[in-house]
Design an enzyme around this catalytic site. Structure first.
Site, PDB file in Angstrom:
ATOM      1  N   ASP A 128       0.821  -1.215   0.000  1.00 25.72           N
ATOM      2  CA  ASP A 128       0.000   0.000   0.000  1.00 25.72           C
ATOM      3  C   ASP A 128       0.851   1.259   0.000  1.00 25.72           C
ATOM      4  OD1 ASP A 128      -1.371   2.297   1.322  1.00 25.72           O
ATOM      5  OD2 ASP A 128      -3.069   0.941   1.473  1.00 25.72           O
ATOM      6  N   LEU A 185      -5.802   1.783   0.708  1.00 27.42           N
ATOM      7  CA  LEU A 185      -5.799   0.940  -0.484  1.00 27.42           C
ATOM      8  C   LEU A 185      -5.850  -0.523  -0.079  1.00 27.42           C
ATOM      9  CD1 LEU A 185      -3.070   2.812  -2.562  1.00 27.42           C
ATOM     10  CD2 LEU A 185      -5.532   3.253  -2.455  1.00 27.42           C
ATOM     11  N   ASP A 186      -5.103  -0.877   0.953  1.00 22.62           N
ATOM     12  CA  ASP A 186      -5.122  -2.243   1.469  1.00 22.62           C
ATOM     13  C   ASP A 186      -6.495  -2.598   2.039  1.00 22.62           C
ATOM     14  OD1 ASP A 186      -2.880  -3.850   1.100  1.00 22.62           O
ATOM     15  OD2 ASP A 186      -1.732  -2.851   2.659  1.00 22.62           O
ATOM     16  N   HIS A 187      -6.946  -1.804   2.986  1.00 23.65           N
ATOM     17  CA  HIS A 187      -8.211  -2.120   3.645  1.00 23.65           C
ATOM     18  C   HIS A 187      -9.370  -2.063   2.657  1.00 23.65           C
ATOM     19  CE1 HIS A 187      -6.989  -2.368   7.910  1.00 23.65           C
ATOM     20  NE2 HIS A 187      -6.050  -1.503   7.569  1.00 23.65           N
ATOM     21  N   GLY A 221      -9.358  -4.989   0.389  1.00 27.80           N
ATOM     22  CA  GLY A 221      -9.733  -6.186   1.113  1.00 27.80           C
ATOM     23  C   GLY A 221     -11.236  -6.355   1.222  1.00 27.80           C
TER      24      GLY A 221
END
Length: 464
Positions: free
Chosen positions: A330, A357-359, A362
């Site tokens: 991220d 961006l990660d969360h 996900g």
């Protein structure tokens, strides 16, 4: 609701179901120049709606349960790693060599949290493990030269770009041509009906993914967030790691809720994996594209051995374009795509208030899995395996396309994250952690069990 409407459309959802979603808008819980709060709300909202839709189908409900998206809960979840406490201890988020560095003509950001990435970075730069030595070497080299040198050595370093510079990059062009969530048929297997949910006792939660088996082949944040969410919804999630790729303990504590964790050498004990696959409903992968193909774990190869399977994939840059095989995180995607330049400036880069961006990716991936299960088992013309994938760079493009959201302040006074945190006793110690943000009428309010020690569970499904 514009962002939720867009993301739901990308998932192929029925637009009529959007009336089941309500939002509790907070006072700037995710402060940024870009509309991070709106993106976070949309990602969690469509995930909750996809869960409610599948739950209604499996339980035979006349209506899809109402979905409630609360900005406070969403913001706490998107910063879950910062709120985590293990017996009162705050986690280590970034290693000393994971940071911005000045170069002769700009900036680079490196990622060296894992030992093997740190070793590759130092080897590529031919320096000892000393931040001062790294700083001195990078100050005399161009940012693009550092990016290419470290990448060629298998390490992680990305040059700072503006949004315009990224838009002209061949990888950005390839990313822009893809939908936010890719949904690809895998095979022509007949529809595999999901068993109806058993009658619930009074007060028992509606678990849309109950009885489903999910093989979790992911690392870092986006993939584990997706599988943590599927575990919340009732799935039996078994995370598998190679014994020589140990996870960071604090990261495991944050993303391991509701799951089991085992180690398996695919080259030495392939039979065990094939037995797991033969009974799996979903496989989620989070390694760089192509990395698992040599083990016969490409989506197509998996579906050939397990027809009707749902395969989900998350990557940093996308599985296409000149950067399709590159590693990424991220923090690095923020730097390459221009987000860091927007949140700060080209002269003094900044960062988003969360690893959004990660969360966000996900929750989108979990939503895509849930919708794939609904389509495969209940929709007219269903059946067949499904391949769904998301990329952090594509999520970044969505965020950047909304322009300047305006800084609106962090958690407002009286709007602290405390209501969205809880404490749980675990084998790892007493954990303070964020509550799940995915909320719908009758749904689960917490995971069934906390994380245990990494890699210590048996390599089998719960019911075996």
């Amino acid at each position: 609701m514009t962002e939720i409407k867009f993301a739901w459309s990308e998932l192929g959802g029925d637009p009529a179901l959007l009336t089941r979603v309500s939002t509790v808008v907070g006072k700037g819980p995710l402060s940024a120049r870009l509309p991070v709060g709106e993106l976070a709300r949309a990602c969690v909202g469509v995930c909750a709606l996809a869960a409610a839709e599948l739950g209604a189908r499996r339980a035979g409900l006349a209506r899809v349960p109402a979905v409630r998206v609360d900005d406070g809960a969403v913001a706490a979840a998107f910063t879950s790693e910062r709120h985590l406490r293990i017996d009162g201890r705050a986690p280590t988020l970034f290693a000393p060599l994971s940071r911005f560095w000045r170069t002769a003509d700009g900036w680079v950001r490196t990622h060296a949290n894992y030992p093997h990435h740190r070793e590759r970075l130092l080897r590529a730069l031919d320096v000892p493990e000393d931040p001062a030595a790294v700083e001195a070497v990078l100050a005399g080299r161009s940012a693009l030269d550092v990016e290419e040198t470290v990448t060629a050595a298998g390490g992680l370093a990305v040059a700072l770009r503006t949004p315009g510079q990224w838009a002209a990059h061949p990888q950005a062009v390839a990313v822009a041509e893809r939908p936010l969530i890719e949904r690809i048929p895998l095979d022509g297997a007949p529809a595999r009906a999901l068993p109806p949910l058993p009658r619930r006792d009074a007060g028992a939660p509606l678990l849309p993914a109950a009885g489903l088996r999910v093989l979790d082949l992911t690392r870092v944040l986006a993939g584990p967030v997706a599988t943590r969410t599927l575990a919340l919804l009732g799935a039996d999630v078994l995370r598998l790691d190679a014994p020589w790729l140990a996870e960071l303990p604090d990261q495991h504590a944050d993303t391991g809720f509701g799951k089991r964790s085992a180690v398996l050498d695919l080259t030495a004990d392939r039979r065990a994996f094939e037995e797991l696959l033969a009974a799996a409903d979903v496989v989620v992968t989070g390694y760089r594209p192509g990395a698992l193909d040599r083990f016969g774990l490409s989506p197509e190869a998996l579906a050939e051995r397990r027809p009707g399977l749902v395969v989900a994939q998350v990557s940093a840059w996308g599985a296409y374009g000149p950067w399709g095989g590159r590693r990424g995180f991220d923090s690095l995607v923020q730097v390459a795509t221009g987000i860091a330049a927007v949140e700060g400036s080209p002269e003094h880069p900044g960062a988003l208030p969360a690893q959004a961006l990660d969360h966000g990716s996900g929750y989108l991936l979990a939503a895509a899995v849930l919708r794939a299960l609904t389509e495969r088992s209940y929709d007219d013309g269903g059946g067949g395996g499904r391949f769904v994938r998301v990329a952090l760079a594509r999520t970044a493009a969505w965020l950047l396309s909304d322009g300047d959201g305006g800084a609106t302040g962090d958690f407002a006074e009286g709007d602290a994250p405390a209501p969205w945190l809880t404490e749980t006793t675990s084998p790892l110690g007493r954990l303070r952690h964020a509550r799940p943000p995915v909320s719908f009428e009758g749904g689960p309010e917490n995971w069934t069990h906390p994380p245990g020690p990494w890699g210590t569970d048996p390599v089998r499904w719960v019911s075996w």
